[in-house]
Design an enzyme around this catalytic site. Structure first.
Site, PDB file in Angstrom:
ATOM      1  N   THR A 132       0.826  -1.213   0.000  1.00  0.00           N
ATOM      2  CA  THR A 132       0.000   0.000   0.000  1.00  0.00           C
ATOM      3  C   THR A 132       0.859   1.261   0.000  1.00  0.00           C
ATOM      4  O   THR A 132       2.002   1.244   0.485  1.00  0.00           O
ATOM      5  CB  THR A 132      -0.896   0.000   1.260  1.00  0.00           C
ATOM      6  OG1 THR A 132      -1.443   1.295   1.455  1.00  0.00           O
ATOM      7  CG2 THR A 132      -0.111  -0.348   2.521  1.00  0.00           C
ATOM      8  N   ASP A 133       0.289   2.370  -0.491  1.00  0.00           N
ATOM      9  CA  ASP A 133       1.002   3.652  -0.425  1.00  0.00           C
ATOM     10  C   ASP A 133       1.066   4.180   1.014  1.00  0.00           C
ATOM     11  O   ASP A 133       1.819   5.099   1.302  1.00  0.00           O
ATOM     12  CB  ASP A 133       0.351   4.694  -1.341  1.00  0.00           C
ATOM     13  CG  ASP A 133      -1.096   5.019  -0.987  1.00  0.00           C
ATOM     14  OD1 ASP A 133      -1.671   4.363  -0.092  1.00  0.00           O
ATOM     15  OD2 ASP A 133      -1.664   5.948  -1.606  1.00  0.00           O
ATOM     16  N   TYR A 157      -1.766  -0.479  10.985  1.00  0.00           N
ATOM     17  CA  TYR A 157      -1.905  -1.139   9.677  1.00  0.00           C
ATOM     18  C   TYR A 157      -0.701  -0.833   8.790  1.00  0.00           C
ATOM     19  O   TYR A 157      -0.024  -1.753   8.292  1.00  0.00           O
ATOM     20  CB  TYR A 157      -3.204  -0.689   8.982  1.00  0.00           C
ATOM     21  CG  TYR A 157      -3.243  -1.016   7.499  1.00  0.00           C
ATOM     22  CD1 TYR A 157      -3.225  -2.340   7.056  1.00  0.00           C
ATOM     23  CD2 TYR A 157      -3.270  -0.010   6.530  1.00  0.00           C
ATOM     24  CE1 TYR A 157      -3.235  -2.651   5.698  1.00  0.00           C
ATOM     25  CE2 TYR A 157      -3.289  -0.303   5.171  1.00  0.00           C
ATOM     26  CZ  TYR A 157      -3.268  -1.626   4.754  1.00  0.00           C
ATOM     27  OH  TYR A 157      -3.274  -1.931   3.418  1.00  0.00           O
TER      28      TYR A 157
HETATM   29  P1  NAD Z   1      -9.485  -7.431   2.273  1.00  0.00           P
HETATM   30  O1  NAD Z   1      -9.489  -7.153   3.752  1.00  0.00           O
HETATM   31  O2  NAD Z   1     -10.708  -7.157   1.482  1.00  0.00           O
HETATM   32  O3  NAD Z   1      -9.134  -8.967   2.025  1.00  0.00           O
HETATM   33  C1  NAD Z   1      -8.115  -9.625   2.720  1.00  0.00           C
HETATM   34  C2  NAD Z   1      -8.258 -11.117   2.435  1.00  0.00           C
HETATM   35  O4  NAD Z   1      -7.203 -11.788   3.133  1.00  0.00           O
HETATM   36  C3  NAD Z   1      -9.574 -11.715   2.931  1.00  0.00           C
HETATM   37  O5  NAD Z   1     -10.108 -12.593   1.956  1.00  0.00           O
HETATM   38  C4  NAD Z   1      -9.174 -12.479   4.184  1.00  0.00           C
HETATM   39  O6  NAD Z   1     -10.011 -13.597   4.440  1.00  0.00           O
HETATM   40  C5  NAD Z   1      -7.755 -12.905   3.846  1.00  0.00           C
HETATM   41  N1  NAD Z   1      -6.929 -13.110   5.037  1.00  0.00           N
HETATM   42  C6  NAD Z   1      -6.795 -12.289   6.106  1.00  0.00           C
HETATM   43  N2  NAD Z   1      -5.963 -12.834   7.013  1.00  0.00           N
HETATM   44  C7  NAD Z   1      -5.543 -14.032   6.499  1.00  0.00           C
HETATM   45  C8  NAD Z   1      -4.668 -15.045   6.939  1.00  0.00           C
HETATM   46  N3  NAD Z   1      -4.036 -14.955   8.130  1.00  0.00           N
HETATM   47  N4  NAD Z   1      -4.451 -16.111   6.146  1.00  0.00           N
HETATM   48  C9  NAD Z   1      -5.084 -16.226   4.947  1.00  0.00           C
HETATM   49  N5  NAD Z   1      -5.941 -15.293   4.478  1.00  0.00           N
HETATM   50  C10 NAD Z   1      -6.172 -14.211   5.243  1.00  0.00           C
HETATM   51  O7  NAD Z   1      -8.227  -6.638   1.727  1.00  0.00           O
HETATM   52  P2  NAD Z   1      -8.036  -5.905   0.324  1.00  0.00           P
HETATM   53  O8  NAD Z   1      -8.548  -4.525   0.428  1.00  0.00           O
HETATM   54  O9  NAD Z   1      -8.500  -6.778  -0.772  1.00  0.00           O
HETATM   55  O10 NAD Z   1      -6.429  -5.805   0.289  1.00  0.00           O
HETATM   56  C11 NAD Z   1      -5.648  -6.859  -0.268  1.00  0.00           C
HETATM   57  C12 NAD Z   1      -4.189  -6.480  -0.198  1.00  0.00           C
HETATM   58  O11 NAD Z   1      -3.968  -5.271  -0.908  1.00  0.00           O
HETATM   59  C13 NAD Z   1      -3.695  -6.225   1.238  1.00  0.00           C
HETATM   60  O12 NAD Z   1      -2.408  -6.749   1.346  1.00  0.00           O
HETATM   61  C14 NAD Z   1      -3.685  -4.714   1.359  1.00  0.00           C
HETATM   62  O13 NAD Z   1      -2.719  -4.286   2.283  1.00  0.00           O
HETATM   63  C15 NAD Z   1      -3.352  -4.310  -0.060  1.00  0.00           C
HETATM   64  N6  NAD Z   1      -3.844  -2.988  -0.494  1.00  0.00           N
HETATM   65  C16 NAD Z   1      -5.159  -2.641  -0.307  1.00  0.00           C
HETATM   66  C17 NAD Z   1      -5.610  -1.402  -0.763  1.00  0.00           C
HETATM   67  C18 NAD Z   1      -7.067  -0.998  -0.629  1.00  0.00           C
HETATM   68  O14 NAD Z   1      -7.416   0.133  -0.962  1.00  0.00           O
HETATM   69  N7  NAD Z   1      -7.983  -1.884  -0.200  1.00  0.00           N
HETATM   70  C19 NAD Z   1      -4.727  -0.532  -1.389  1.00  0.00           C
HETATM   71  C20 NAD Z   1      -3.391  -0.923  -1.558  1.00  0.00           C
HETATM   72  C21 NAD Z   1      -2.968  -2.157  -1.113  1.00  0.00           C
END
Ligand code: NAD
Ligand code: TYD
Length: 350
Positions: A132-133, A157
């Site tokens: 993430t940023d 986070y």
């Molecule tokens: P999300 O919370 O919607 O989904 C996370 C997923 O990970 C879920 O399906 C959950 O069941 C699974 N999970 C959580 N803990 C786990 C574990 N211990 N073992 C296995 N599975 C597990 O998150 P998202 O928004 O889809 O983000 C996905 C990735 O992208 C993350 O790494 C996040 O940091 C990164 N990210 C998100 C954003 C955003 O705007 N949402 C932006 C940049 C980066």
């Protein structure tokens, strides 16, 4: 050469779009989705593609070393796309340790599992880490995050994601593991869990509930359509350089209050409401602790080196997103039943 790809967190918001992209774009690749199905994971997100022959789902925790090793062996994994994480800043403020466990320990566990299975034979292998940023901290009114901006995470986070990024780079430098990292701005789109600003506001407008805006609504986020994030990951995996970081963003900055006003206008149009109806729901509430003022990504490296550009404008993406939520209200009901009500009450008091 075919790829046997372990995607972690593939039942979540962004993960499900990445799984769909790879399953449909590359039928010759085998996709193994490892997801613990926490509150944020939902197999419904993949119901249109989960019958495909190149797809396998494994329910489990990335912190489970034995399970990770078993999957690496059984499916001869040569590529990992790591998305599994605890992802919500507000939850990290109330329960930081859950973020350290999954985001730091889980990432370390996957890196160790990959190192053990690949046994220093790194040809045609890749550990791709989705980040993430927010690791770069908070900007003032001007400036951008570049790939070489110093890390300055401020929430539990972002601190846990920063730690995971450092571990990934440590495995590159120390063991020569082939890695890539991308740091993306805020995503929005279908399947976004309604604890985050945009889907929470869509859900509340449908329920005629208050739209909680933290502080004065002046914080700025840089929004990218989730399908464009999945496309960027695909582009980087196939064309990026090992050991490099790529920033992904849409050059699309909005203050929270302007964004919610636009959302209200679009929702009123689509619901056939009198103009101004939804805006009346806007309610200013106590600010988030340590609330980062502004995020803004400079994505010119990705554009100049790998020719990636967002495919939709914000108005198009937001309109498509609202349409998806209007057409999938049973999805919203399903994910907001169960523990969601408890979380909401604790976070917003009603
Ligand atoms: P999300 O919370 O919607 O989904 C996370 C997923 O990970 C879920 O399906 C959950 O069941 C699974 N999970 C959580 N803990 C786990 C574990 N211990 N073992 C296995 N599975 C597990 O998150 P998202 O928004 O889809 O983000 C996905 C990735 O992208 C993350 O790494 C996040 O940091 C990164 N990210 C998100 C954003 C955003 O705007 N949402 C932006 C940049 C980066
Ligand atoms: P969020 O969607 O939680 O993403 P992040 O914190 O990772 O950027 O929040 C986006 C912005 O919206 C952020 O500045 C916090 C703000 N916000 C509200 O004003 N009200 C809310 O109810 C939520 C969830 C977020």
């Amino acid at each position: 050469m075919t790829k046997n790809i372990l995607i972690t967190g593939g039942a979540g918001f962004i993960g499900s779009h990445v799984v769909r992209r790879f399953l449909t774009q590359y039928p010759q690749y085998n996709i193994i989705n490892l997801d613990a199905l926490t509150y944020a994971g939902n197999l419904e997100n993949l119901k249109d593609v989960d019958h495909l022959p190149n797809y396998t789902f494994v329910k489990g925790d990335i912190c489970d070393r034995e399970l990770v090793e078993k999957i690496m062996n059984k499916h001869d994994i040569n590529t990992i796309i790591h998305l599994a994480a605890e992802s919500h800043v507000d939850r990290s403020i109330t329960d930081p340790l859950a973020f350290v466990n999954t985001n730091v320990m889980g990432t370390a566990n996957l890196l160790i599992g990959a190192k053990k299975y690949w046994q220093n034979d790194y040809s045609n292998k890749l550990f791709y880490h989705v980040s993430t940023d927010e690791v770069y901290g908070s900007l003032g009114e001007t400036g951008f995050f570049y790939e070489d901006t110093a890390y300055d995470p401020r929430s539990p986070y972002s601190a846990s994601k920063a730690a995971s990024d450092h571990l990934v780079m440590a495995f590159y430098h120390t063991y020569h593991m082939p890695v890539m990292i991308s740091n993306c701005s805020n995503n929005y789109g279908p399947n976004h869990f309604p604890e985050k600003l945009i889907p929470l506001s869509i859900h509340n407008i449908l329920q005629k509930k208050a739209l909680p805006i933290y502080g004065k609504g002046e914080n700025v986020r840089d929004w990218l359509y989730v399908i464009d994030h999945a496309l960027a990951i695909d582009t980087i995996i196939h064309n990026g350089k090992l050991g490099e970081t790529y920033n992904i963003g849409g050059h699309n900055e909005w203050t929270n209050i302007d964004l919610i006003r636009l959302l209200c206008t679009l929702m009123d149009q689509k619901l056939g409401n009198e103009p101004g109806t939804s805006e009346q729901l806007i309610t200013y509430v106590k600010d988030r602790a340590g609330h980062d003022l502004r995020y803004a990504i400079d994505a010119s490296k990705l554009k100049n080196e790998l020719d990636w550009m967002p495919s939709v404008t914000f108005e198009e993406g937001l309109s498509k997103t609202i349409d998806w939520y209007l057409e999938n209200q049973d999805w919203l009901e399903q994910v907001t039943s169960g523990d969601y009500a408890n979380y909401y009450k604790k976070q917003y008091g009603s």
